[in-house]
Design an enzyme around this catalytic site. Structure first.
Site, mmCIF file in Angstrom:
data_model
loop_
_atom_site.group_PDB
_atom_site.id
_atom_site.type_symbol
_atom_site.label_atom_id
_atom_site.label_comp_id
_atom_site.label_asym_id
_atom_site.label_seq_id
_atom_site.Cartn_x
_atom_site.Cartn_y
_atom_site.Cartn_z
ATOM 1 N N TYR A 164 -46.484 0.966 74.484
ATOM 2 C CA TYR A 164 -45.589 1.950 75.092
ATOM 3 C C TYR A 164 -44.651 1.401 76.172
ATOM 4 O O TYR A 164 -43.929 2.176 76.799
ATOM 5 C CB TYR A 164 -46.423 3.087 75.698
ATOM 6 C CG TYR A 164 -47.369 3.732 74.731
ATOM 7 C CD1 TYR A 164 -46.907 4.470 73.647
ATOM 8 C CD2 TYR A 164 -48.746 3.599 74.889
ATOM 9 C CE1 TYR A 164 -47.794 5.073 72.756
ATOM 10 C CE2 TYR A 164 -49.632 4.192 74.012
ATOM 11 C CZ TYR A 164 -49.152 4.926 72.951
ATOM 12 O OH TYR A 164 -50.030 5.515 72.062
ATOM 13 N N GLY A 203 -42.324 -11.697 73.019
ATOM 14 C CA GLY A 203 -42.620 -10.272 72.927
ATOM 15 C C GLY A 203 -42.512 -9.593 74.284
ATOM 16 O O GLY A 203 -41.819 -10.070 75.181
ATOM 17 N N ASP A 224 -40.413 -18.508 69.026
ATOM 18 C CA ASP A 224 -41.276 -17.425 68.571
ATOM 19 C C ASP A 224 -41.266 -17.432 67.053
ATOM 20 O O ASP A 224 -40.259 -17.805 66.431
ATOM 21 C CB ASP A 224 -40.755 -16.074 69.097
ATOM 22 C CG ASP A 224 -41.769 -14.953 68.948
ATOM 23 O OD1 ASP A 224 -42.280 -14.474 69.968
ATOM 24 O OD2 ASP A 224 -42.050 -14.551 67.807
ATOM 25 N N GLN A 282 -50.434 -8.227 89.044
ATOM 26 C CA GLN A 282 -49.701 -7.041 88.588
ATOM 27 C C GLN A 282 -50.456 -5.787 88.991
ATOM 28 O O GLN A 282 -49.847 -4.762 89.290
ATOM 29 C CB GLN A 282 -49.438 -7.089 87.080
ATOM 30 C CG GLN A 282 -50.644 -7.008 86.151
ATOM 31 C CD GLN A 282 -51.181 -5.612 85.941
ATOM 32 O OE1 GLN A 282 -50.442 -4.638 86.090
ATOM 33 N NE2 GLN A 282 -52.465 -5.510 85.618
#
Length: 286
Positions: free
Chosen positions: A69, A132, A154, A252
């Site tokens: 998401y 990504g 990638d 984080q």
């Protein structure tokens, strides 16, 4: 004292350590924190929006956002910070005064983790494998720690080239590296970055040949289960300074807690020691 309701929205999140980290941060700051895992019905934007509306109605202060998401969530935000604009994804939503404010603490957390391990040493020329969601955040964050050029590869060529184009559009310096050019790119790099799932318990191995590791100054692996990945073990053996995926997860999380609560975590090293003990985290590298 009013309960601070926080959460994590994502799929397959039952093993997340985020509740433990935020619970500890709450206790250290004398705040009653209830951090709940929130899994929408499916991976669609509609299911995400339904879940977000539900927790806003319940009075949540903020939520972290994870796969799948991070890009979808931007559409629900009233305000986005500069990191979100750069990366095109958010992992932290502050729900305040009737607004949804989006941040990217993968971006800021990597910067804190890098500086905590490597100090003021510039990142220099960096080879990054994986473009990504987390790769985009790390790719941009690298230029805040002194990257001079980012070499991106990638398996999905379009994804890598999209990130290269986005970074160059911001005035930074990036170029695409094809599979057959990886070994040569590694030799000219100062830093090596893995932002693929390779090395995880479920997908063991190394994202780059062992022979290509050595001569660089530092290495980062976004994977942190296991913490000591084959890639980081080899990099450490070759004398590179190590920044782990656990560093990213930890910082984080701290950045998100500070955004949610307005509390400044002044002694991250104390939290680090307590959290590692709480989660029985063992590492030979960090």
């Amino acid at each position: 004292m009013t309960m601070v309701n926080l959460g994590l929205i994502g799929q397959a999140i039952n093993s997340s350590r985020s509740p433990s980290l935020h619970d500890l941060l709450g206790k250290l700051n004398q705040l009653p924190v209830d951090y709940q895992l929130q899994e929408p019905e499916d991976s669609s934007a509609q299911s995400f929006c339904t879940k977000l509306a539900e927790i806003r109605e319940l009075g949540f202060v903020g939520v972290n956002v994870t796969f799948p998401y991070k890009q979808i969530a931007i559409d629900s935000a009233d305000d986005v910070n500069e990191a979100v604009k750069k990366v095109g994804a958010t992992n932290t939503l502050l729900l305040k005064d009737g607004k949804v404010c989006a941040f990217n603490t993968d971006y800021s957390g990597f910067i804190r983790g890098y500086k905590g391990r490597v100090g003021d040493q510039p990142a220099g020329k960096v080879l990054m494998i994986g473009a990504g969601g987390v790769g985009r955040a790390i790719g941009f964050a690298l230029f805040d720690v002194g990257a001079t050029e980012l070499l991106v590869t990638d398996l999905n060529e379009a994804s890598a080239k999209s990130l290269v184009d986005a970074i160059n559009a911001y005035g930074f310096n990036a170029r695409y590296v094809a599979k057959e050019e990886i070994a040569a790119a590694a030799k000219e790099a100062d830093g090596l970055v893995n932002c693929t799932p390779v090395g995880h318990f479920k997908s063991p191995g190394m994202p780059i040949e062992a022979a290509s590791i050595g001569g660089q100054k530092w290495a980062f692996d976004a994977v942190y289960t296991p913490m000591d990945t084959e890639f980081l073990i080899e990099a450490s053996r070759k004398g590179l300074q190590i920044v782990s995926g656990f560093d990213l997860f930890f910082y984080q999380g701290i950045d998100a807690f500070e955004i949610f609560t307005g509390k400044s975590i002044s002694d991250a090293s104390l939290v680090w020691d307590l959290f590692r003990e709480k989660c029985q985290v063992v590492s030979d590298l960090i």
